[in-house]
Design a protein around this motif. Structure first.
Motif, PDB file in Angstrom:
ATOM      1  N   ILE A  23       0.846  -1.195   0.000  1.00 19.11           N
ATOM      2  CA  ILE A  23       0.000   0.000   0.000  1.00 19.11           C
ATOM      3  C   ILE A  23       0.878   1.241   0.000  1.00 19.11           C
ATOM      4  CG2 ILE A  23      -1.728   1.322   1.277  1.00 19.11           C
ATOM      5  CD1 ILE A  23      -2.792  -1.356   2.347  1.00 19.11           C
ATOM      6  N   VAL A  24       0.579   2.138  -0.935  1.00 17.87           N
ATOM      7  CA  VAL A  24       1.316   3.390  -1.092  1.00 17.87           C
ATOM      8  C   VAL A  24       0.311   4.537  -1.014  1.00 17.87           C
ATOM      9  CG1 VAL A  24       2.718   4.761  -2.701  1.00 17.87           C
ATOM     10  CG2 VAL A  24       3.032   2.283  -2.566  1.00 17.87           C
ATOM     11  N   LEU A  25       0.701   5.626  -0.355  1.00 19.38           N
ATOM     12  CA  LEU A  25      -0.130   6.832  -0.302  1.00 19.38           C
ATOM     13  C   LEU A  25       0.527   7.928  -1.120  1.00 19.38           C
ATOM     14  CD1 LEU A  25      -0.948   7.026   3.523  1.00 19.38           C
ATOM     15  CD2 LEU A  25      -2.165   5.781   1.723  1.00 19.38           C
ATOM     16  N   VAL A  26      -0.282   8.621  -1.911  1.00 24.83           N
ATOM     17  CA  VAL A  26       0.192   9.724  -2.742  1.00 24.83           C
ATOM     18  C   VAL A  26      -0.783  10.881  -2.566  1.00 24.83           C
ATOM     19  CG1 VAL A  26       0.589  10.492  -5.122  1.00 24.83           C
ATOM     20  CG2 VAL A  26       1.175   8.152  -4.460  1.00 24.83           C
ATOM     21  N   ARG A  27      -0.256  12.081  -2.392  1.00 31.34           N
ATOM     22  CA  ARG A  27      -1.116  13.259  -2.386  1.00 31.34           C
ATOM     23  C   ARG A  27      -1.105  13.809  -3.805  1.00 31.34           C
ATOM     24  NH1 ARG A  27      -1.329  18.600  -2.078  1.00 31.34           N
ATOM     25  NH2 ARG A  27      -2.980  19.557  -0.866  1.00 31.34           N
ATOM     26  N   GLY A  28      -2.270  13.926  -4.418  1.00 27.46           N
ATOM     27  CA  GLY A  28      -2.304  14.434  -5.778  1.00 27.46           C
ATOM     28  C   GLY A  28      -3.620  14.179  -6.474  1.00 27.46           C
ATOM     29  N   ASP A  29      -3.566  14.273  -7.784  1.00 29.78           N
ATOM     30  CA  ASP A  29      -4.722  14.135  -8.665  1.00 29.78           C
ATOM     31  C   ASP A  29      -4.679  12.744  -9.281  1.00 29.78           C
ATOM     32  OD1 ASP A  29      -6.489  14.188 -10.841  1.00 29.78           O
ATOM     33  OD2 ASP A  29      -5.945  16.232 -11.414  1.00 29.78           O
ATOM     34  N   ILE A  30      -5.716  11.961  -9.062  1.00 30.07           N
ATOM     35  CA  ILE A  30      -5.735  10.587  -9.556  1.00 30.07           C
ATOM     36  C   ILE A  30      -5.634  10.523 -11.083  1.00 30.07           C
ATOM     37  CG2 ILE A  30      -8.252  10.307  -9.694  1.00 30.07           C
ATOM     38  CD1 ILE A  30      -7.678   7.463  -8.344  1.00 30.07           C
ATOM     39  N   THR A  31      -6.072  11.565 -11.778  1.00 31.22           N
ATOM     40  CA  THR A  31      -6.010  11.534 -13.239  1.00 31.22           C
ATOM     41  C   THR A  31      -4.584  11.721 -13.758  1.00 31.22           C
ATOM     42  OG1 THR A  31      -6.470  13.889 -13.547  1.00 31.22           O
ATOM     43  CG2 THR A  31      -8.377  12.402 -13.423  1.00 31.22           C
ATOM     44  N   ASP A  32      -3.641  12.083 -12.892  1.00 33.18           N
ATOM     45  CA  ASP A  32      -2.236  12.200 -13.279  1.00 33.18           C
ATOM     46  C   ASP A  32      -1.460  10.908 -13.053  1.00 33.18           C
ATOM     47  OD1 ASP A  32      -2.488  14.883 -13.945  1.00 33.18           O
ATOM     48  OD2 ASP A  32      -1.915  15.574 -11.931  1.00 33.18           O
ATOM     49  N   GLN A  33      -2.094   9.918 -12.458  1.00 30.34           N
ATOM     50  CA  GLN A  33      -1.388   8.691 -12.083  1.00 30.34           C
ATOM     51  C   GLN A  33      -1.115   7.786 -13.277  1.00 30.34           C
ATOM     52  OE1 GLN A  33      -0.228   7.969  -8.824  1.00 30.34           O
ATOM     53  NE2 GLN A  33      -0.698  10.152  -8.831  1.00 30.34           N
ATOM     54  N   GLN A  34       0.015   7.102 -13.177  1.00 27.22           N
ATOM     55  CA  GLN A  34       0.370   6.071 -14.145  1.00 27.22           C
ATOM     56  C   GLN A  34       0.209   4.742 -13.414  1.00 27.22           C
ATOM     57  OE1 GLN A  34       4.079   6.959 -15.970  1.00 27.22           O
ATOM     58  NE2 GLN A  34       3.570   5.798 -17.780  1.00 27.22           N
ATOM     59  N   ALA A  35      -0.722   3.913 -13.869  1.00 32.20           N
ATOM     60  CA  ALA A  35      -1.019   2.631 -13.226  1.00 32.20           C
ATOM     61  C   ALA A  35      -1.660   1.717 -14.253  1.00 32.20           C
ATOM     62  CB  ALA A  35      -1.955   2.839 -12.043  1.00 32.20           C
ATOM     63  N   ASP A  36      -1.704   0.433 -13.948  1.00 27.72           N
ATOM     64  CA  ASP A  36      -2.410  -0.485 -14.843  1.00 27.72           C
ATOM     65  C   ASP A  36      -3.901  -0.186 -14.833  1.00 27.72           C
ATOM     66  OD1 ASP A  36      -0.026  -1.841 -15.497  1.00 27.72           O
ATOM     67  OD2 ASP A  36      -0.247  -3.190 -13.787  1.00 27.72           O
ATOM     68  N   ALA A  37      -4.416   0.166 -13.648  1.00 24.54           N
ATOM     69  CA  ALA A  37      -5.838   0.495 -13.530  1.00 24.54           C
ATOM     70  C   ALA A  37      -6.016   1.649 -12.553  1.00 24.54           C
ATOM     71  CB  ALA A  37      -6.634  -0.716 -13.057  1.00 24.54           C
ATOM     72  N   ILE A  38      -6.930   2.532 -12.892  1.00 27.71           N
ATOM     73  CA  ILE A  38      -7.322   3.636 -12.015  1.00 27.71           C
ATOM     74  C   ILE A  38      -8.772   3.384 -11.623  1.00 27.71           C
ATOM     75  CG2 ILE A  38      -7.840   6.106 -11.928  1.00 27.71           C
ATOM     76  CD1 ILE A  38      -5.438   6.545 -13.803  1.00 27.71           C
ATOM     77  N   VAL A  39      -9.042   3.461 -10.329  1.00 25.22           N
ATOM     78  CA  VAL A  39     -10.399   3.244  -9.841  1.00 25.22           C
ATOM     79  C   VAL A  39     -11.154   4.571  -9.833  1.00 25.22           C
ATOM     80  CG1 VAL A  39     -11.806   2.486  -7.883  1.00 25.22           C
ATOM     81  CG2 VAL A  39      -9.726   1.231  -8.486  1.00 25.22           C
ATOM     82  N   ASN A  40     -12.362   4.505 -10.356  1.00 16.69           N
ATOM     83  CA  ASN A  40     -13.245   5.665 -10.417  1.00 16.69           C
ATOM     84  C   ASN A  40     -14.333   5.517  -9.367  1.00 16.69           C
ATOM     85  OD1 ASN A  40     -14.773   7.878 -11.169  1.00 16.69           O
ATOM     86  ND2 ASN A  40     -15.688   6.874 -12.938  1.00 16.69           N
ATOM     87  N   ALA A  41     -14.491   6.517  -8.527  1.00 18.51           N
ATOM     88  CA  ALA A  41     -15.616   6.576  -7.591  1.00 18.51           C
ATOM     89  C   ALA A  41     -16.817   7.067  -8.385  1.00 18.51           C
ATOM     90  CB  ALA A  41     -15.289   7.508  -6.426  1.00 18.51           C
ATOM     91  N   ALA A  42     -17.475   6.138  -9.040  1.00 15.54           N
ATOM     92  CA  ALA A  42     -18.532   6.451 -10.013  1.00 15.54           C
ATOM     93  C   ALA A  42     -19.890   6.566  -9.346  1.00 15.54           C
ATOM     94  CB  ALA A  42     -18.583   5.339 -11.066  1.00 15.54           C
TER      95      ALA A  42
END
Length: 171
Positions: free
Chosen positions: A6-25
């Motif tokens: 588990i990693v914590l990052v302060r920032g904008d999720i749309t700037d992340q580079q990952a295999d998958a980004i989870v959307n709070a839809a």
């Protein structure tokens, strides 16, 4: 299978580079405010088109709370967006199990996609009113307990208050 780092990052999720980004839809999957709106805007029309196709195919009534489904990520720096619908907080009913399900189901979908890195927002902690400290506890505890092929679960927290709440529960 195992437990993700588990990693914590302060920032904008749309700037992340990952295999998958989870959307709070929201259950409509057709975009909205907060994280949902930001992901749809930044990811572009491919995400909305894929969501519309899901609604037309088998999610005619929308995605149920606590469930998750994947689409392509469009212009985001990811392969997939995993959409999950968090519960709205209320003091009249304990919906903690539904919030935990968002994280479990997102990891299950990520496993099915072969995703090794997944970026999560603080599901339900924004406009859905979930108290930040409790949202952080449920998120961290659920991901810690998961048996998944995901190697890294990254919580991307928009402000210092959210980051501090998650850091306190990460220990």
């Amino acid at each position: 299978m195992g437990t993700p780092h588990i990693v914590l990052v302060r920032g904008d999720i749309t700037d992340q580079q990952a295999d998958a980004i989870v959307n709070a839809a929201n259950s409509s999957l057709l975009g909205g405010g907060g994280v949902d709106g930001a992901i749809h805007r930044r990811g572009g029309p491919e995400i909305l088109e894929a969501c519309r196709a899901l609604r037309a195919a088998h999610l005619g009534k929308g995605l149920p709370t606590g469930q998750a489904v994947a689409t392509p990520a469009g212009r985001l720096h990811a392969d997939h967006v995993i959409h999950t619908v968090g519960p709205v907080f209320t003091r009249e009913e304990d919906r903690s199990a539904l919030l935990a399900s968002c994280y479990r189901e997102s990891l299950r979908v990520a496993d099915g996609l072969g995703a090794r890195t997944v970026a999560f927002p603080a599901v339900s902690a924004g406009v859905y009113g979930w108290p930040l400290d409790d949202a952080a506890r449920i998120a961290i505890d659920t991901v810690r307990a998961a048996d998944t092929s995901v190697a890294e679960a990254r919580f991307v927290l928009f402000d210092e208050e959210a980051y501090a709440a998650f850091a306190a529960h990460l220990g």
